[in-house]
Each structure stands twice: as C-alpha cells, then as structure tokens.
Design an enzyme around this catalytic site. Sequence first.
Site, PDB file in Angstrom:
ATOM      1  N   TYR A 178       0.828  -1.202   0.000  1.00  0.00           N
ATOM      2  CA  TYR A 178       0.000   0.000   0.000  1.00  0.00           C
ATOM      3  C   TYR A 178       0.869   1.261   0.000  1.00  0.00           C
ATOM      4  O   TYR A 178       0.623   2.197  -0.764  1.00  0.00           O
ATOM      5  CB  TYR A 178      -0.916  -0.018   1.217  1.00  0.00           C
ATOM      6  CG  TYR A 178      -1.888   1.144   1.271  1.00  0.00           C
ATOM      7  CD1 TYR A 178      -2.949   1.219   0.378  1.00  0.00           C
ATOM      8  CD2 TYR A 178      -1.743   2.151   2.222  1.00  0.00           C
ATOM      9  CE1 TYR A 178      -3.855   2.277   0.422  1.00  0.00           C
ATOM     10  CE2 TYR A 178      -2.641   3.210   2.278  1.00  0.00           C
ATOM     11  CZ  TYR A 178      -3.691   3.266   1.369  1.00  0.00           C
ATOM     12  OH  TYR A 178      -4.572   4.313   1.411  1.00  0.00           O
ATOM     13  N   THR A 216     -11.896   2.095   6.916  1.00  0.00           N
ATOM     14  CA  THR A 216     -11.343   2.069   8.266  1.00  0.00           C
ATOM     15  C   THR A 216     -12.304   1.491   9.301  1.00  0.00           C
ATOM     16  O   THR A 216     -11.881   1.110  10.391  1.00  0.00           O
ATOM     17  CB  THR A 216     -10.921   3.486   8.710  1.00  0.00           C
ATOM     18  OG1 THR A 216     -12.023   4.382   8.548  1.00  0.00           O
ATOM     19  CG2 THR A 216      -9.745   3.976   7.882  1.00  0.00           C
TER      20      THR A 216
END
Length: 276
Positions: A178, A216
């Site tokens: 990422y 998230t």
Amino acid sequence: MTGELPDVLLLTDIVVVCAMEPLLTDHVAVITGAASGNGRAIARRFAAEGADVVVADLQKEPREGGEPTHEVLEAETDARATFVECDVTSVSDLENAVEAAEEFGGVTVMVNNAGIFHGEEFLEVDEEAFDRMMDINVKGVYFGAQAAAKRMVEGDGGSIINLASVAGLEGSGEFVTYCGTKGAVRLLTYSMAGRLGPDGIRVNAIHPGLIETTMTTDDYAIIGTDAEAGFLESIPARRAGQPDDVADAAVYLASDLADYVNGESLVVDGGMSNTQ
C-alpha cells in the site's frame, strides 16, 4: 442634510448578510470512486460549490448506504450530475468517464479518488494481490489523469487532484504494498505537475490520514475497535478525520483559490504525520 434618516439606515435595523460566491461555478468535475466514502463527500461539496459532476464508479450504490451519489447531488443542489460505470483499471472506462463530462461542457477538474487497501504481510503478498493494488491505486491514477489532461489541453486547462495517503509519505513495514502505491501517486503527481503546468493544468495530491470510511470501519477495522484508541493517541487533533475534511481540501485545490498551487502534497491528517 435635513430630514429624518430612513428606518433602514438605523443601526438597530441594519442586517449584514455576507454571501460568498460558489467556488466552483462553471466547473465540471469527474470523480472516480465517488459512489462512497471520500469520493462521495467530494462530489457533494463540489456540487454545493456550483460544479457539475460525473460520478465514475463500479456501482451506483454507496457502501455506507443511502441514495446513489448522482441522485443526491441533483436533489440537494442545482448541479447537473450523472453516473458512469467505471473500472479504473480500464483505460477505456476512464476515457468514457471523461467523455461523459462533455454533456456538461467538458472536464475542468479530475479527481482520481478510487483506491483500495489491503494489509497483507510482505512475505505473504502474491502476484495477483500486488497487481490488483497497483492497477487500481497507480494505473487508475495515471490514466485517469491522462484522459482528463488530453481534454484539458484543448480547453483552458484545469485541475487534477490525485488521492494519495500519509502512507505515501514514508515507509511502513506493516503496509509495504500500500505504501508503495501511494508513494508512486505522490511522485506521479509531482512529475505530472511539471509536464502539464505549461498547459495551464495544475496537478496536486491529497494525503489523508485516518479518515472514517468503510475502509477504516469495515475493511481494516480501526475505527470502532480497540485499535482506534492507539491511533487517536498519535493524532494531535485527537479525532479521526471525516470525509468532509478531505472534501474541503479538494474544493480548495480545484478552485481559483489554489491558482498558484501546483505539484503539492496537501496532508489532511490532524497533524499525525509530522508530529510523531
């Protein structure tokens, strides 16, 4: 001067109304990944500021629930909006999204927002997972910007905004892949700014920190779990960011307020990355 002053000039009757002109009037924005999360918030803020919007995403339905973004924009504002099915790993899909903006006069703002996150351990990432993240997070930004720039150079220029991450500012042994993709977005942004600046096209990046989205809350399960407290301790603002925080930054970079801002990384993280 004789005679009484008219009532409208009496101090007790004066009403001051401060009205700001919309910041994005006459702009046409293409926003990838705008069905949900940060992209949806950006689309709503752009429309509220007077922009017409092309919502480019894989599906109309928001992951967080509610009505499709383009329908919300038309219901809440005077903006024109449309949805275009778009897989950002497909160059032709990105070109189609930019082409759809011609209905409103042609793209003047491109927001390359679509992205994914996976936290696989470095030694366990396989080629398929690596390629998928690179295709969405890097290839999608590159060719989204290219498609928009081809149209912008024929017009009066424009603004390209690439969504990166604080993970693209420094390395992390926990999120190797990422971080690599978001670091690539950062350097692509700088390079695009140098190439396109002479054509009147500004290219900037937004680097969000911990933002409360389905990524998230569900995908990585930080917010709403015991892990959240540890993250918040590292953020001077002592709160997670909201999609509207990212949207406000995008409005600034898209508008004439940022007319002399090019090749920059705007960090939206409550102070986390520079105070640890």
